[in-house]
Design a protein around this motif. Sequence first.
Motif, PDB file in Angstrom:
ATOM      1  N   GLU A  26       0.820  -1.210   0.000  1.00  0.00           N
ATOM      2  CA  GLU A  26       0.000   0.000   0.000  1.00  0.00           C
ATOM      3  C   GLU A  26       0.858   1.266   0.000  1.00  0.00           C
ATOM      4  N   ARG A  27       2.155   1.114   0.214  1.00  0.00           N
ATOM      5  CA  ARG A  27       3.060   2.265   0.276  1.00  0.00           C
ATOM      6  C   ARG A  27       3.613   2.621  -1.104  1.00  0.00           C
ATOM      7  N   THR A  28       3.869   3.905  -1.305  1.00  0.00           N
ATOM      8  CA  THR A  28       4.534   4.387  -2.513  1.00  0.00           C
ATOM      9  C   THR A  28       5.752   5.200  -2.081  1.00  0.00           C
ATOM     10  N   VAL A  29       6.594   5.564  -3.051  1.00  0.00           N
ATOM     11  CA  VAL A  29       7.768   6.374  -2.734  1.00  0.00           C
ATOM     12  C   VAL A  29       7.870   7.554  -3.686  1.00  0.00           C
ATOM     13  N   HIS A  30       8.440   8.642  -3.169  1.00  0.00           N
ATOM     14  CA  HIS A  30       8.712   9.845  -3.949  1.00  0.00           C
ATOM     15  C   HIS A  30      10.221  10.055  -3.877  1.00  0.00           C
ATOM     16  N   ILE A  31      10.903   9.920  -5.022  1.00  0.00           N
ATOM     17  CA  ILE A  31      12.357  10.017  -5.069  1.00  0.00           C
ATOM     18  C   ILE A  31      12.751  11.398  -5.556  1.00  0.00           C
ATOM     19  N   GLU A  32      13.567  12.099  -4.757  1.00  0.00           N
ATOM     20  CA  GLU A  32      13.979  13.461  -5.069  1.00  0.00           C
ATOM     21  C   GLU A  32      15.504  13.534  -5.142  1.00  0.00           C
ATOM     22  N   GLY A  33      16.027  14.098  -6.258  1.00  0.00           N
ATOM     23  CA  GLY A  33      17.463  14.229  -6.437  1.00  0.00           C
ATOM     24  C   GLY A  33      17.924  15.650  -6.159  1.00  0.00           C
ATOM     25  N   PHE A  34      19.139  15.781  -5.580  1.00  0.00           N
ATOM     26  CA  PHE A  34      19.705  17.090  -5.247  1.00  0.00           C
ATOM     27  C   PHE A  34      21.197  17.100  -5.585  1.00  0.00           C
ATOM     28  N   THR A  35      21.737  18.288  -5.856  1.00  0.00           N
ATOM     29  CA  THR A  35      23.171  18.448  -6.115  1.00  0.00           C
ATOM     30  C   THR A  35      23.701  19.608  -5.280  1.00  0.00           C
TER      31      THR A  35
ATOM     32  N   ALA B 200      17.654  10.488  -9.768  1.00  0.00           N
ATOM     33  CA  ALA B 200      16.396  10.006  -9.206  1.00  0.00           C
ATOM     34  C   ALA B 200      15.782   8.943 -10.105  1.00  0.00           C
ATOM     35  N   ASP B 201      15.840   9.184 -11.423  1.00  0.00           N
ATOM     36  CA  ASP B 201      15.285   8.215 -12.383  1.00  0.00           C
ATOM     37  C   ASP B 201      16.078   6.910 -12.360  1.00  0.00           C
ATOM     38  N   ALA B 202      17.389   7.004 -12.135  1.00  0.00           N
ATOM     39  CA  ALA B 202      18.214   5.791 -12.093  1.00  0.00           C
ATOM     40  C   ALA B 202      17.800   4.903 -10.927  1.00  0.00           C
ATOM     41  N   LEU B 203      17.529   5.512  -9.782  1.00  0.00           N
ATOM     42  CA  LEU B 203      17.072   4.727  -8.637  1.00  0.00           C
ATOM     43  C   LEU B 203      15.695   4.129  -8.911  1.00  0.00           C
ATOM     44  N   LYS B 204      14.845   4.883  -9.593  1.00  0.00           N
ATOM     45  CA  LYS B 204      13.516   4.367  -9.946  1.00  0.00           C
ATOM     46  C   LYS B 204      13.645   3.135 -10.834  1.00  0.00           C
ATOM     47  N   GLN B 205      14.502   3.213 -11.866  1.00  0.00           N
ATOM     48  CA  GLN B 205      14.665   2.081 -12.771  1.00  0.00           C
ATOM     49  C   GLN B 205      15.207   0.863 -12.037  1.00  0.00           C
ATOM     50  N   ALA B 206      16.096   1.092 -11.067  1.00  0.00           N
ATOM     51  CA  ALA B 206      16.634  -0.028 -10.297  1.00  0.00           C
ATOM     52  C   ALA B 206      15.537  -0.705  -9.483  1.00  0.00           C
ATOM     53  N   LEU B 207      14.616   0.086  -8.928  1.00  0.00           N
ATOM     54  CA  LEU B 207      13.504  -0.486  -8.166  1.00  0.00           C
ATOM     55  C   LEU B 207      12.540  -1.236  -9.081  1.00  0.00           C
ATOM     56  N   ILE B 208      12.306  -0.706 -10.271  1.00  0.00           N
ATOM     57  CA  ILE B 208      11.437  -1.393 -11.237  1.00  0.00           C
ATOM     58  C   ILE B 208      12.036  -2.743 -11.610  1.00  0.00           C
ATOM     59  N   GLN B 209      13.351  -2.765 -11.853  1.00  0.00           N
ATOM     60  CA  GLN B 209      14.019  -4.026 -12.179  1.00  0.00           C
ATOM     61  C   GLN B 209      13.970  -5.006 -11.003  1.00  0.00           C
ATOM     62  N   ALA B 210      13.823  -4.462  -9.790  1.00  0.00           N
ATOM     63  CA  ALA B 210      13.722  -5.321  -8.599  1.00  0.00           C
ATOM     64  C   ALA B 210      12.294  -5.795  -8.359  1.00  0.00           C
ATOM     65  N   GLY B 211      11.364  -5.430  -9.245  1.00  0.00           N
ATOM     66  CA  GLY B 211      10.000  -5.948  -9.144  1.00  0.00           C
ATOM     67  C   GLY B 211       8.959  -4.975  -8.617  1.00  0.00           C
ATOM     68  N   ILE B 212       9.295  -3.688  -8.509  1.00  0.00           N
ATOM     69  CA  ILE B 212       8.348  -2.694  -8.005  1.00  0.00           C
ATOM     70  C   ILE B 212       7.677  -1.988  -9.174  1.00  0.00           C
ATOM     71  N   SER B 213       6.347  -1.862  -9.111  1.00  0.00           N
ATOM     72  CA  SER B 213       5.599  -1.217 -10.188  1.00  0.00           C
ATOM     73  C   SER B 213       5.991   0.254 -10.312  1.00  0.00           C
ATOM     74  N   SER B 214       6.130   0.714 -11.559  1.00  0.00           N
ATOM     75  CA  SER B 214       6.487   2.117 -11.801  1.00  0.00           C
ATOM     76  C   SER B 214       5.408   3.069 -11.299  1.00  0.00           C
ATOM     77  N   GLN B 215       4.160   2.594 -11.185  1.00  0.00           N
ATOM     78  CA  GLN B 215       3.073   3.444 -10.723  1.00  0.00           C
ATOM     79  C   GLN B 215       3.215   3.800  -9.247  1.00  0.00           C
ATOM     80  N   ARG B 216       4.063   3.095  -8.526  1.00  0.00           N
ATOM     81  CA  ARG B 216       4.260   3.370  -7.104  1.00  0.00           C
ATOM     82  C   ARG B 216       5.460   4.286  -6.860  1.00  0.00           C
ATOM     83  N   ILE B 217       6.087   4.765  -7.951  1.00  0.00           N
ATOM     84  CA  ILE B 217       7.319   5.548  -7.816  1.00  0.00           C
ATOM     85  C   ILE B 217       7.197   6.855  -8.595  1.00  0.00           C
ATOM     86  N   GLU B 218       7.444   7.969  -7.927  1.00  0.00           N
ATOM     87  CA  GLU B 218       7.507   9.272  -8.581  1.00  0.00           C
ATOM     88  C   GLU B 218       8.897   9.859  -8.356  1.00  0.00           C
ATOM     89  N   THR B 219       9.395  10.594  -9.345  1.00  0.00           N
ATOM     90  CA  THR B 219      10.723  11.185  -9.227  1.00  0.00           C
ATOM     91  C   THR B 219      10.679  12.659  -9.575  1.00  0.00           C
TER      92      THR B 219
END
Length: 294
Positions: free
Chosen positions: A209-218, A235-254
């Motif tokens: 039921e949880r989602t994540v919001h990934i924010e990148g900073f420099t 931020a997108d790179a971490l999202k893609q790594a989570l997708i490859q680990a089996g997490i739906s892209s709909q649960r991840i915002e960057t």
Amino acid sequence: MRELARNSLIILGLIIPLLLAGCGGPPQNNPLLMEARQSYDKAEQDSMIVMKAPVALKEAEEALEQSQQLWEEGADRNLIEHYAYIANQKTRIARETAELNAAQDEVEQAESERKQVLIEARRAEAIAAERRAEDALQLVKEERAEAERARKEASELAERLSEMEARQSERGMVLTLSDVLFDFDSSTLNAGANKVVNELAGFLKNYPERTVHIEGFTDSIGSAEYNKNLSQRRADALKQALIQAGISSQRIETVGYGEEYPVATNMNEAGRQQNRRVEVIISNENGVVSQRTE
């Protein structure tokens, strides 16, 4: 002198309540317990109930005393109300049992057919009341079991987040990842990031039921446009790594903020290193992450 006496009374009037409050006292009245007590007192004063249903009335008294004792000891409110509810139901059963017994006595003086009809009617009524009480008690047990399940789940969630070194914020739990997960000036995750990705993916699988919001900073070195683009790519790179680990892209915002929202100074390397980060905000149980305001 009169003014001095008046001031002394005022001071005493302020101090005495504070002293009494410091000494503690009985817990606040419990409405359900008071209702059970009133119901029992009324039944105890009813001679018909005392004569016709002494056993049931005694059971009601024992349940009431149990609730009263728990209240005086400052026990959990749910437990107090549990026994108060039982006392209330047993008092009701005592009343209905007394009515049934009284009716049986009356029926015994009448013709056998009428006697049998009335007895069966009263008996069915008493059984129905008892069943209602049993159903209500079962509902209380189920609600307490559900509350315990929710408490246990919350405890497990907190322990898991603690293991991941997430911190609490106004937006939810935040997991901060330093730039050591990326090569210099690159958005490619290095081998050291695998552990973090696996832990985060495992957490999201356990709590669907949880989602994540990934924010990148420099930091502030380089142009603002370049930094914003780099932070977005990380931020997108971490999202893609989570997708490859089996997490739906709909649960991840960057989102990439670049050099915005620094957490330290950009005037030295130590501060710049803190600003080069990726933050993962974990949603609440409804899948909602509050928007960043600062």
